[in-house]
Every structure is written in C-alpha cells, then in structure tokens.
Design a protein around this motif. Sequence first.
Motif, PDB file in Angstrom:
ATOM      1  N   LEU A 252      -5.332  38.478  29.484  1.00 45.96           N
ATOM      2  CA  LEU A 252      -5.534  37.656  30.673  1.00 45.96           C
ATOM      3  C   LEU A 252      -5.297  36.184  30.360  1.00 45.96           C
ATOM      4  O   LEU A 252      -4.850  35.426  31.206  1.00 45.96           O
ATOM      5  N   TYR A 253      -5.629  35.780  29.141  1.00 51.87           N
ATOM      6  CA  TYR A 253      -5.374  34.391  28.748  1.00 51.87           C
ATOM      7  C   TYR A 253      -3.876  34.163  28.584  1.00 51.87           C
ATOM      8  O   TYR A 253      -3.325  33.195  29.074  1.00 51.87           O
ATOM      9  N   PHE A 254      -3.240  35.091  27.888  1.00 49.66           N
ATOM     10  CA  PHE A 254      -1.834  34.868  27.554  1.00 49.66           C
ATOM     11  C   PHE A 254      -0.904  35.133  28.730  1.00 49.66           C
ATOM     12  O   PHE A 254       0.291  34.889  28.645  1.00 49.66           O
ATOM     13  N   SER A 255      -1.421  35.659  29.846  1.00 46.57           N
ATOM     14  CA  SER A 255      -0.592  35.751  31.042  1.00 46.57           C
ATOM     15  C   SER A 255      -0.756  34.479  31.877  1.00 46.57           C
ATOM     16  O   SER A 255      -0.314  34.412  33.009  1.00 46.57           O
ATOM     17  N   ARG A 256      -1.412  33.488  31.307  1.00 47.36           N
ATOM     18  CA  ARG A 256      -1.595  32.191  31.968  1.00 47.36           C
ATOM     19  C   ARG A 256      -0.869  31.123  31.173  1.00 47.36           C
ATOM     20  O   ARG A 256      -0.328  31.424  30.100  1.00 47.36           O
ATOM     21  N   PRO A 257      -0.866  29.865  31.670  1.00 51.12           N
ATOM     22  CA  PRO A 257      -0.044  28.870  30.977  1.00 51.12           C
ATOM     23  C   PRO A 257      -0.389  28.655  29.505  1.00 51.12           C
ATOM     24  O   PRO A 257       0.470  28.244  28.739  1.00 51.12           O
ATOM     25  N   ILE A 258      -1.627  28.908  29.089  1.00 50.62           N
ATOM     26  CA  ILE A 258      -1.945  28.619  27.694  1.00 50.62           C
ATOM     27  C   ILE A 258      -1.251  29.607  26.759  1.00 50.62           C
ATOM     28  O   ILE A 258      -0.945  30.723  27.123  1.00 50.62           O
ATOM     29  N   GLU A 259      -1.004  29.140  25.541  1.00 52.55           N
ATOM     30  CA  GLU A 259      -0.326  29.977  24.571  1.00 52.55           C
ATOM     31  C   GLU A 259      -1.239  30.247  23.392  1.00 52.55           C
ATOM     32  O   GLU A 259      -2.339  29.718  23.311  1.00 52.55           O
ATOM     33  N   ARG A 260      -0.720  31.047  22.492  1.00 49.65           N
ATOM     34  CA  ARG A 260      -1.491  31.466  21.325  1.00 49.65           C
ATOM     35  C   ARG A 260      -2.093  30.275  20.587  1.00 49.65           C
ATOM     36  O   ARG A 260      -3.269  30.254  20.259  1.00 49.65           O
ATOM     37  N   VAL A 261      -1.269  29.256  20.352  1.00 55.24           N
ATOM     38  CA  VAL A 261      -1.739  28.112  19.582  1.00 55.24           C
ATOM     39  C   VAL A 261      -2.883  27.409  20.327  1.00 55.24           C
ATOM     40  O   VAL A 261      -3.852  26.958  19.708  1.00 55.24           O
TER      41      VAL A 261
ATOM     42  N   ALA B 118      -3.901  29.973   9.851  1.00 54.04           N
ATOM     43  CA  ALA B 118      -2.697  30.805   9.784  1.00 54.04           C
ATOM     44  C   ALA B 118      -3.035  32.267  10.076  1.00 54.04           C
ATOM     45  O   ALA B 118      -2.316  32.947  10.816  1.00 54.04           O
ATOM     46  N   VAL B 119      -4.147  32.744   9.497  1.00 53.09           N
ATOM     47  CA  VAL B 119      -4.528  34.141   9.723  1.00 53.09           C
ATOM     48  C   VAL B 119      -4.839  34.377  11.199  1.00 53.09           C
ATOM     49  O   VAL B 119      -4.436  35.384  11.786  1.00 53.09           O
ATOM     50  N   LEU B 120      -5.547  33.423  11.820  1.00 56.29           N
ATOM     51  CA  LEU B 120      -5.875  33.574  13.245  1.00 56.29           C
ATOM     52  C   LEU B 120      -4.598  33.621  14.084  1.00 56.29           C
ATOM     53  O   LEU B 120      -4.471  34.438  15.006  1.00 56.29           O
ATOM     54  N   MET B 121      -3.656  32.741  13.777  1.00 64.15           N
ATOM     55  CA  MET B 121      -2.402  32.729  14.540  1.00 64.15           C
ATOM     56  C   MET B 121      -1.681  34.070  14.414  1.00 64.15           C
ATOM     57  O   MET B 121      -1.150  34.611  15.375  1.00 64.15           O
ATOM     58  N   ARG B 122      -1.677  34.599  13.210  1.00 60.42           N
ATOM     59  CA  ARG B 122      -1.044  35.894  12.978  1.00 60.42           C
ATOM     60  C   ARG B 122      -1.747  37.002  13.752  1.00 60.42           C
ATOM     61  O   ARG B 122      -1.120  37.838  14.381  1.00 60.42           O
ATOM     62  N   ARG B 123      -3.057  36.947  13.686  1.00 63.99           N
ATOM     63  CA  ARG B 123      -3.871  37.973  14.338  1.00 63.99           C
ATOM     64  C   ARG B 123      -3.560  38.019  15.836  1.00 63.99           C
ATOM     65  O   ARG B 123      -3.403  39.080  16.418  1.00 63.99           O
ATOM     66  N   TYR B 124      -3.481  36.843  16.467  1.00 66.40           N
ATOM     67  CA  TYR B 124      -3.283  36.832  17.913  1.00 66.40           C
ATOM     68  C   TYR B 124      -1.843  37.091  18.302  1.00 66.40           C
ATOM     69  O   TYR B 124      -1.561  37.359  19.456  1.00 66.40           O
ATOM     70  N   ARG B 125      -0.920  37.017  17.343  1.00 61.91           N
ATOM     71  CA  ARG B 125       0.437  37.412  17.683  1.00 61.91           C
ATOM     72  C   ARG B 125       0.457  38.909  17.946  1.00 61.91           C
ATOM     73  O   ARG B 125       1.188  39.402  18.772  1.00 61.91           O
ATOM     74  N   ARG B 126      -0.391  39.622  17.248  1.00 61.40           N
ATOM     75  CA  ARG B 126      -0.367  41.084  17.364  1.00 61.40           C
ATOM     76  C   ARG B 126      -1.169  41.607  18.537  1.00 61.40           C
ATOM     77  O   ARG B 126      -0.882  42.689  19.036  1.00 61.40           O
ATOM     78  N   VAL B 127      -2.186  40.873  18.960  1.00 58.58           N
ATOM     79  CA  VAL B 127      -2.991  41.401  20.057  1.00 58.58           C
ATOM     80  C   VAL B 127      -2.596  40.827  21.405  1.00 58.58           C
ATOM     81  O   VAL B 127      -3.258  41.056  22.377  1.00 58.58           O
ATOM     82  N   GLY B 128      -1.526  40.062  21.469  1.00 62.63           N
ATOM     83  CA  GLY B 128      -1.060  39.483  22.733  1.00 62.63           C
ATOM     84  C   GLY B 128      -1.064  40.499  23.848  1.00 62.63           C
ATOM     85  O   GLY B 128      -1.885  41.355  23.884  1.00 62.63           O
ATOM     86  N   LEU B 129      -0.145  40.443  24.693  1.00 59.56           N
ATOM     87  CA  LEU B 129      -0.178  41.322  25.858  1.00 59.56           C
ATOM     88  C   LEU B 129       0.173  42.747  25.457  1.00 59.56           C
ATOM     89  O   LEU B 129       1.169  42.949  24.795  1.00 59.56           O
TER      90      LEU B 129
ATOM     91  N   VAL C 191       2.409  32.911  38.662  1.00 57.42           N
ATOM     92  CA  VAL C 191       2.380  34.366  38.764  1.00 57.42           C
ATOM     93  C   VAL C 191       1.002  34.867  38.346  1.00 57.42           C
ATOM     94  O   VAL C 191       0.367  34.283  37.463  1.00 57.42           O
ATOM     95  N   GLY C 192       0.519  35.904  38.995  1.00 57.90           N
ATOM     96  CA  GLY C 192      -0.733  36.517  38.587  1.00 57.90           C
ATOM     97  C   GLY C 192      -0.440  37.858  37.926  1.00 57.90           C
ATOM     98  O   GLY C 192       0.553  38.509  38.250  1.00 57.90           O
ATOM     99  N   TYR C 193      -1.302  38.268  37.030  1.00 53.81           N
ATOM    100  CA  TYR C 193      -1.072  39.528  36.321  1.00 53.81           C
ATOM    101  C   TYR C 193      -2.362  40.330  36.251  1.00 53.81           C
ATOM    102  O   TYR C 193      -3.411  39.823  35.859  1.00 53.81           O
ATOM    103  N   MET C 194      -2.282  41.572  36.645  1.00 49.74           N
ATOM    104  CA  MET C 194      -3.427  42.478  36.547  1.00 49.74           C
ATOM    105  C   MET C 194      -3.056  43.589  35.587  1.00 49.74           C
ATOM    106  O   MET C 194      -2.176  44.394  35.882  1.00 49.74           O
ATOM    107  N   PRO C 195      -3.693  43.621  34.410  1.00 48.33           N
ATOM    108  CA  PRO C 195      -3.308  44.637  33.426  1.00 48.33           C
ATOM    109  C   PRO C 195      -3.784  46.029  33.827  1.00 48.33           C
ATOM    110  O   PRO C 195      -4.671  46.174  34.672  1.00 48.33           O
TER     111      PRO C 195
END
Lengths: 302, 339
Positions: A124-133, A291-302, B77-81
């Motif tokens: 839900l976070y990563f489908s919004r404007p904010i990014e992993r970093v 670095a580990v956190l950044m890696r971790r969240y690359r894998r759990v993204g959407l 855009v909105g997203y519902m997983p």
Amino acid sequence: MSTETGTVAGNDTSRIHNIGYRSYDGVRLGRAYARRSLYSQTLRGSFGLGRSAKSKVLPMLLCGVMCLVSLILVAVAIATPGMTKLPIKYTDFAIYLQAVIGLFIASQAPQAVSRDLRFKSVPLYFSRPIERVDYVLAKFAAMTSALLILTGLPLVILFVGALLAKFDFADQAKGFGQGMVSVALLSVLFAGLGLVVAALTPRRGFGVAAVIAVLTITYGAVSTVQAIAWQTDSAGAITWLGLFSPITLIDGVQTAFLGATSAFPGGDGPGAAAGVVYLLVVLALVAGSYAVLMRRYRRVGL
Amino acid sequence: MTVIATESLSKRFPRVTALDRLSLDIGPGVTGLVGSNGAGKSTLIKILLGLSPATEGRAAVLGLDVATEGAAIRERVGYMPEHDCLPPDVSATEFVVHMARMSGLPPTAARERTADTLRHVGLYEERYRPIGGYSTGMKQRVKLAQALVHDPKLVLLDEPTNGLDPVGRDEMLGLIRRVHTDFGISVLVTSHLLGELERTCDHVVVIDGGALLRSSSTSDFTQITTTLAVEVTDSDTHPDGTDALRRALTGAGVKLVGHDGLDAAGLPGAGHILLVEATGEETYDVVRDSVAGLGLGLIRMEQRRHHIAEVFRTEEAPRAAVAATAGAGQQKGSGRDEH
C-alpha cells in the motif's frame, strides 16, 4: 449515497442533504510530505501515541524509568552538601541503563517495521508516491529519534539539575555536549541494528526476542571474555574484544573521543588510534544496516 | 481519451513469460480484466503502477509513461491489492487517514476525505473499532476506501470480490459500479470470474498466458455469451411449470441452451432451471411475458456466471475472429502461441 443531517435553526425538523460524492481539488503535497508523515507516525508510534492504551504502557514505562533515575541523581546532587559535580558522568548514563534502552528498541523496532511486513501493508505504501528509499529513511530516522528522546531526555534533566545545583557551567556544558554526541551515536547504531533484525522477522514476538538476543548475548559474551582476559593479564585483548558488541562499541568510542570513563574491566578503554577503528566499525554497521534494509524492501515490494 | 494504453508490452522472468506482447487500449469507465490465475493480471498491474519495468514494449497510464513517470502515476491512481493488507490493531479511520497522508493529502483534508470515503463504501460507526474485528466484507470495503481516499482518476482493483459470499459479492460489484457512475473514477478490476464482470463492466479484456485473448465492450460480450438461468414455480394449471415454460419459450422462438434447456450438471436445483440464450434485451421481455402469460411465479432469472474456462471451451470461433481483428491474437484453442 451520502446524507448529512443538519438542524434548521428555529425549528425541530432535521433536513437531509444529499451531498453525494465530492471530489478532491486541494493540494497534494507529494513525496517529501509523505515521508515526513511516515516519520512522525512511526516516531509517535514508538511511544504508543496514536496506538492503543495497552501499547503505550511499555515505552512510557521505560521512558519513565530513564527519567526517574536521572531525577534521583539530580536530587542526590542537590541534597548532598559540598558536591561540585553530578554523581555520574553524562556519558556513563546510557551505559548503566543499557538494559532499559535494549528493551525499548527490542519492543519498538518490531512495531515499526514488522507490522507492515506481517500484515502485508507494505504494497500500500509502494503503490503511492513514496519509494523504497523514503520508506527506509523515514523508519530509520524515526527509530533513531525515538531512541534519542529516550536517551537524551534524562541527560537534559541531569544538565538542568546540575545548573540548578550551581555546578560549574563550562564543565557541565562540556560533559552534557559529549553525552549528547554519544547517545546520538548510540541511537543511530541501535536503531539500525534493531530495524534490521526486526525487518528480517515478520513475526513480532520473534523480532522482540531476536533484538534482545543480539544486544544482550553479544554484550554478555564480550564482557565475559573481557573479564577472562583481565584475569589472565591479557589486557591488550580487552580493547579489541569491545568491537564485538554494540554497547561496548559505543563505550569505546566515547572513551576515546568524548572523555568518558570506560566500563571495560580495568577501566582501560581504547586510545585514540583504536578509537578510530571503533568509530569506523560503528559507521560501517550503520551503513550496513541501511543497505540491508534497502535490500529487504526490494524483495517485499508489491 | 485513453486511460490505459499498452503497446506490445512484454514481461519475461528467467523461467516464465508473464506478459507476451500485450497491446491494450482502455478508455474511461469500468473495465474488467479477466484471466485465470497466472494469466499475468498482477504483473500487468505492477507495470502500470511503475513498480516493475517491462522487458519490452511501452505502457502509459492517464497519458503518463510508466517507465519514467511512475511517481506521478501513483499520485493519481489508487490500488487495492488482492491479499489481506490491513493491520488488525488500528481502526479503519486511523488507517485510512494514514494512507491518505501517504498519498500527499494534508492532515485536515486526509481526515475529511477519510470520513467521506468510508461512508461512501458503507462503513459507519464500526469505522472507529479496530479492523481485527471486521468481517471479510468490511475489510474489503476498507481496502477499497484506502484506494479511493485521495480521489484518484483511476483505481486498480485486484480481485475485489475474493472471499466474499454471494451477497457481499453483489454489494461489492454494485459499489465498484458506483465508483465510476457516482464518483467519476475509472476502474480496472481483475477477476477470474467472467460472469460477475459482465454485469459490472463497460468493457472486458480477457488475457491468458500473458497475451490478449479478447477485448470488447460488455454489450458485444453479452450478445455472444449470456445465458439466463430461469426458474419458475408450478401451478395448478401447469403442474410442471418448467416444462410449460420451455414449450412456451420454444414457441416464442427463444433458443434454449444445452439438452432441452436443462443443464443437469450445471446448477443446483437442476431439472427445474431452464438455460435460455439471451440474444439481447428483448429476450428478457420474452421470458417475463411468457412466465406471466402462463400465470407462473418467477423464482429467478439471472445471468449465469461463467468461469473463464467456459470462454475457452465454447467461444472458440467468435474469439478467433475478434482476436484477429484486434491484431493481437496469435493464440488458438489452448490459448498458447503456436509459433
């Protein structure tokens, strides 16, 4: 259909206004604002603010213990006649109360990151404007700030108390400054380690246990081996053994650069040269955690 | 105006091809994206949100390029997983306010929009209670609310009816319909059930094996695929109401599906359910008039829900034609490439 009731002035009947769907035309503050919001939500959350009453108990209790101890020290300093300085150094405070700090990070790091992982809110976070970093930075900064409040607040109390007791200002200000630098370093280091461990274990209970284990087992092992080294007269080894647990790392850095008295056996901390190594290890651990956190969240993204 | 456009979009992973030269052109309204599990629906959504780069091809959402303007897309855009994504220990209000702020809404606006949106999706007093105690239907509403709270131009809904009972399913589909008609927000909704999307969507896109199987407006679809299940009561004059209706309908020139309109294996209560092929609006009228003429009670008249597999089985000929005209279909019966 949405409805809104409003009482018409001067008579008892209510009217139902159908206001339907209203679109939003206001400002959208974007990524930096979202990052700040996540930061403040996490920071408040680490003290249970904005969460259930139950989750306020532990962090507030721990914070209270820290402040209470410093208040007692201040009371002793003021009540005892003839004292010219506080009963302990500013830099000693966090070392003495490391168990409290450990409990705090162990209980709050998992709530900061494990919840989002466990309940799969991360997408839900990563489908919004904010990014992993942004996510990682906000969480890291919030945890660091929470620890800084926990460890810095008692030092502020000590400093204010010292001024009330009319101890030498220059002396106290210097000690307070050194203490604050030391707890800032401690906060970044503990936040990094705590978040990494918590982010690797989505289950909150495991996270708590794992963080406590990382902090206490390493400290227990290091101090035991140091004690053995002291008994067997291999004092040279004591200095380097301190590199292997978070709290002794901080002890080493502040002994070398911040005028602290080491809690190592024999009271003999690292000198300036070894101190540089300590500082480098601390910085490497912080960078590594990021670095580990950044890696971790690359894998759990959407 | 085009809401979503893709041009020979492909996504290949080391061992599978998730999307295979998919070209779509989706306009405003409610669009259904139908495909069996693993057909590439979720991969497509990830690419459209700018979170996963395409191996080749291009895609644009609301006129923004997914490769370079991902952040701008995600703001609008909105997203519902598909999966559960709600923490149980906070209330719906707190959670949706937080998500609104994550979308960039200032604090006051976030609270106002949250109250509005939760009311629109049908959550009232319970929105102050922790989400952990909600039913599946209520949780789905919260998930929908967090996707709508920042008033997007488009929402991507991944399997929103998953896990809901028939009533909850119908309510959710009605809600999705309203998202477009009342809120003016375009919707892309995925499902593996074609039938439920037929009634909700203006346009249905069927993908299989990552490639376009079919893309047409729902009215076209309905022309070809709709089957009505009709069940009537018996009466004194017509002890076997079903049989009487069958004869009446056949007499009126309505085509029945299957063996004499009875599909023994298809539905519960088989033997009493007539399957009627609906060729258009007038079929409904004919059925209604026939039932009324016989003096029978109409227990139900509903569109049968098709599983995607039925499209593959029964729609071979028309599909091949549609796919060929769409210029994107290389697939034959099995839905796989043959070259």
